[in-house]
Design an enzyme around this catalytic site. Sequence first.
Site, PDB file in Angstrom:
ATOM      1  N   ASP A   1     -21.524  -3.212  21.410  1.00 49.85           N
ATOM      2  CA  ASP A   1     -20.460  -4.030  21.990  1.00 49.85           C
ATOM      3  C   ASP A   1     -19.083  -3.445  21.656  1.00 49.85           C
ATOM      4  O   ASP A   1     -18.832  -3.002  20.528  1.00 49.85           O
ATOM      5  CB  ASP A   1     -20.575  -5.450  21.413  1.00 49.85           C
TER       6      ASP A   1
ATOM      7  N   GLU B   1     -20.644   0.299  24.949  1.00 54.33           N
ATOM      8  CA  GLU B   1     -19.757  -0.441  25.843  1.00 54.33           C
ATOM      9  C   GLU B   1     -18.342   0.042  25.497  1.00 54.33           C
ATOM     10  O   GLU B   1     -17.643  -0.546  24.676  1.00 54.33           O
ATOM     11  CB  GLU B   1     -19.860  -1.955  25.655  1.00 54.33           C
TER      12      GLU B   1
HETATM   13  C1  NOJ Z   1     -18.141  -7.501  25.459  1.00 48.58           C
HETATM   14  C2  NOJ Z   1     -19.194  -8.473  25.868  1.00 48.58           C
HETATM   15  O1  NOJ Z   1     -19.894  -7.938  26.951  1.00 48.58           O
HETATM   16  C3  NOJ Z   1     -18.482  -9.772  26.216  1.00 48.58           C
HETATM   17  O2  NOJ Z   1     -19.349 -10.698  26.801  1.00 48.58           O
HETATM   18  C4  NOJ Z   1     -17.853 -10.306  24.966  1.00 48.58           C
HETATM   19  O3  NOJ Z   1     -17.070 -11.428  25.315  1.00 48.58           O
HETATM   20  C5  NOJ Z   1     -16.962  -9.277  24.280  1.00 48.58           C
HETATM   21  N1  NOJ Z   1     -17.535  -7.975  24.260  1.00 48.58           N
HETATM   22  C6  NOJ Z   1     -16.685  -9.652  22.862  1.00 48.58           C
HETATM   23  O4  NOJ Z   1     -17.829  -9.473  22.071  1.00 48.58           O
END
Ligand code: NOJ
Length: 584
Positions: free
Chosen positions: A254, A321
């Site tokens: 993440d 991500e």
């Molecule tokens: C990316 C995640 O995909 C999203 O859903 C989340 O709100 C943020 N990161 C914070 O963790």
Amino acid sequence: MRAAHPATRPGDESGDRTHAAPEGHPAGDAEAGAAPAGTAARPEADGGPWWRDAVCYELYPRSFADGDGDGTGDLRGATARLDHLAGLGVDAVWITPFYPSPLADGGYDISDHTAVAPELGTLDDWDALTARAHALGLRVLVDLVPNHTSAAHPWFREALAAPAGGEARDRYVFRDGRGPGGRTPPNDWLSAFGGPAWTRVPGDGPGTGPAQWYLHLHTPHQPDLNWRNPAVAAEFERILRFWLDHGADGFRVDVAHTLFKAHGLPDAGHGQHTEPHRNHLMPYHDQEELHPLYRRWRTVLDSHPGADGTAAVGDRLLVGEVILFDQRRLARYVRPGEMGHVLNFAWTDAPWEGRALRAVIEETVAATDAVGAPATWTLSSHDTLRPVSRFGGGERGARRARAAALLTLALPGAAYVYQGEELGLPQAHVPEDRRRDPVWELSGYTDQGRDGCRVPLPWQGSTSPYGFSEAPPEDCWFPPPDDWAPLTVDAQHRDPGSVLSLYRAALRLRRAHPPRRTGRLRLLGPGSGEWLGFDRGPGLRCLVNFGPAALPLDPTDEVLLSSEPLHGHLLPPDTTVWLRPGPR
Ligand code: NOJ
């Protein structure tokens, strides 16, 4: 023009062509013991890692399938429905957070990173899920959230109770404020969801010293960790190993571009969250120290023994991500020895417009080729408007979403499919009193947030919640819309013209046509913006018509698949076709 506009074979002019050849029920095949559709069946002609051309399915557990009838999707429900994924033909499943969480941000606020949320099941349920996935030939990717914890995490509770400057506070980012009485935040950083990225905590409790501010790049319930504290790095290595011991084949990381913040926490200045192409310049993004960290994690994944006592080097996958739009900065995360994939947000964000999509393809392929990594292509996720709605909604949006899917799945590299994308679900309306996304409140109730793409999947039947749960729709995670009966998995399975049939056929063909390994992907034609074409490999040419008029196709080409029925040698507007080029 003609060479670049392939067509149906002569003799195919008799009328409409169905766009996807029907097949037997894949779930039935998997259960009958046929070769599973996932990794076990994948040809590894060039010995590359399994994930090079993989299709990964994103599963959001609370809205996938409910196994215990309480209205919230859970691990048992997911396990029972994994054959849907095997039938679809994906290689891996990425499961978004299933940990204990106060749910201030859909589960991305974690209070215990090595446990299962009680409402979703137990660790035994998790083990059963990975066992079933592996039996179906599916790899399992765990969502790792290392940038922040929940404010309910024991570490943060300890930090709040500790004095300013104390060790417990150093696991997070606490700072004194600026100005008189320290009443102004330490810098100008903004939270991704709106408002300042700092919250002040009272400092007048016994032994806590003066008031301080803590950093949260997301909601105030998600304090950022201090990645320069060795205890944080050690804890996340423990977490990685824990899930590897529980069957993980990799991790989706993440906000993998935010863990380190620039020394001194300088002001960010203008353009925060509004100038995506400059966002790698923000002092809380893309810091150099991330790369040694991910190289270290790579060695953990490569060396940690699996359940069978072995660890194959390069077999496990790290997916970042990394929300950067400069493709060259992005590709640095997939250099040899680092991650396997980075999610490609430039692709997700691109409008349905030939020139824009062409530019993203060219930049992505150039940048990933330069580091020898596969490109990744992501049309949607649990954070985005569903493609059908993003591309205009209604029949036009649905048509463009189908065309975009065939374009995405033809591109060389890996692809990500978010649950429900394979059913062509539109963004659902979630009534105000049922909204959960913090974006709704933090935007001052102006942005509806992401709940509309997190509505339970429709599986079967004619009334909501369509087999998702035994609970009535009003008790479900979100209430599924009343008009989704034609969109259920069951209804679409029986329809060779459905979106589900299109995805299945595309995934089957894609596997049979691995992309060329040598030489850069060359886009066909001059790039007028009206159409786009390329050869995935010798036997698969992809052609997309973005323009208002039908395009002539070369009659010597054989149609393998198209996102709309074709009439003769014409490619209608907003349509993608896959062709086997004929002799020229
Ligand atoms: C990316 C995640 O995909 C999203 O859903 C989340 O709100 C943020 N990161 C914070 O963790």
